[in-house]
Design an enzyme around this catalytic site. Sequence first.
Site, PDB file in Angstrom:
ATOM      1  N   GLY A   1       0.805  -1.213   0.000  1.00  0.00           N
ATOM      2  CA  GLY A   1       0.000   0.000   0.000  1.00  0.00           C
ATOM      3  C   GLY A   1       0.842   1.269   0.000  1.00  0.00           C
ATOM      4  O   GLY A   1       2.059   1.250   0.187  1.00  0.00           O
ATOM      5  N   HIS A   2       0.176   2.378  -0.184  1.00  0.00           N
ATOM      6  CA  HIS A   2       0.790   3.701  -0.306  1.00  0.00           C
ATOM      7  C   HIS A   2       1.615   4.073   0.916  1.00  0.00           C
ATOM      8  O   HIS A   2       1.356   3.622   2.043  1.00  0.00           O
ATOM      9  CB  HIS A   2      -0.298   4.758  -0.527  1.00  0.00           C
ATOM     10  CG  HIS A   2      -1.272   4.823   0.611  1.00  0.00           C
ATOM     11  ND1 HIS A   2      -1.053   5.577   1.747  1.00  0.00           N
ATOM     12  CD2 HIS A   2      -2.457   4.187   0.806  1.00  0.00           C
ATOM     13  CE1 HIS A   2      -2.060   5.443   2.583  1.00  0.00           C
ATOM     14  NE2 HIS A   2      -2.929   4.599   2.040  1.00  0.00           N
ATOM     15  N   ASP A   3       2.627   4.900   0.708  1.00  0.00           N
ATOM     16  CA  ASP A   3       3.413   5.521   1.779  1.00  0.00           C
ATOM     17  C   ASP A   3       4.083   4.503   2.703  1.00  0.00           C
ATOM     18  O   ASP A   3       4.292   4.773   3.886  1.00  0.00           O
ATOM     19  CB  ASP A   3       2.540   6.477   2.609  1.00  0.00           C
ATOM     20  CG  ASP A   3       1.946   7.587   1.749  1.00  0.00           C
ATOM     21  OD1 ASP A   3       2.719   8.399   1.233  1.00  0.00           O
ATOM     22  OD2 ASP A   3       0.708   7.608   1.581  1.00  0.00           O
TER      23      ASP A   3
ATOM     24  N   ASN B   1       1.162   2.959   4.867  1.00  0.00           N
ATOM     25  CA  ASN B   1       1.853   3.488   6.040  1.00  0.00           C
ATOM     26  C   ASN B   1       2.407   2.361   6.932  1.00  0.00           C
ATOM     27  O   ASN B   1       2.141   2.296   8.135  1.00  0.00           O
ATOM     28  CB  ASN B   1       0.935   4.408   6.843  1.00  0.00           C
ATOM     29  CG  ASN B   1       0.699   5.730   6.138  1.00  0.00           C
ATOM     30  OD1 ASN B   1       1.620   6.493   5.900  1.00  0.00           O
ATOM     31  ND2 ASN B   1      -0.557   5.976   5.769  1.00  0.00           N
TER      32      ASN B   1
END
Length: 211
Positions: free
Chosen positions: A133-135, A153
């Site tokens: 997932g993102h970040d 995250n």
Amino acid sequence: MSKIFGLVGAGGFGREVISYLDSVDPKSIYFIDDNITLSSVNEIKVISSEEFLKLPVKKKYFNISIAEGQTRKKLAQYLSHNKIIPQTIKARNSIVHEYSDIDEGAILCDFTIISPNTKIGKFFHLNRFSQIGHDSVIGDYVTFAPQVNCNGNVIVKNNVYIGTGAIIRNGTKENPIEIGEGAIVGMGAVVTKNVKANSTVIGNPAKELKK
């Protein structure tokens, strides 16, 4: 021949990964394996690391299909020291968002996804049907087995192994979920909180496996 490619490890994962090099001349591809006596595997010639280094070719490239992170690190350092160039291997249907940063030597298998604003370290393995997932921030020599779902995250430190079907809950920018260096996340585990370095967690929710 002006350049050749060597994949370290002629085992099961190596035989899967070698198929992603469909645009490369098969005659320029080798399995590098010091532990088997076969001369070829699936029509790919098998040679030792010493033989590969001695081949009289100007440009040599490599990657490593061995899952254990520390072993992968030692081999990568050895080959790089001998001026062999790391090459990322990516399946055609692997999706990598343009706003992600991937260091050298990754292997990205079929039906994998890397979301935006993700940073990934050296010689990362992302096996089939896994996604990040993102970040998120992934360290060096990390292995994701098949069907790993890592939400946004998340911080995964160096030399971590995430088992098949594991799920890592999303963190936040202020409070990311962190998997400590050298940790093992067992098959099917559901990680809902931080995992200590060099520990093994299993179950749903994931708990440390006591020695």
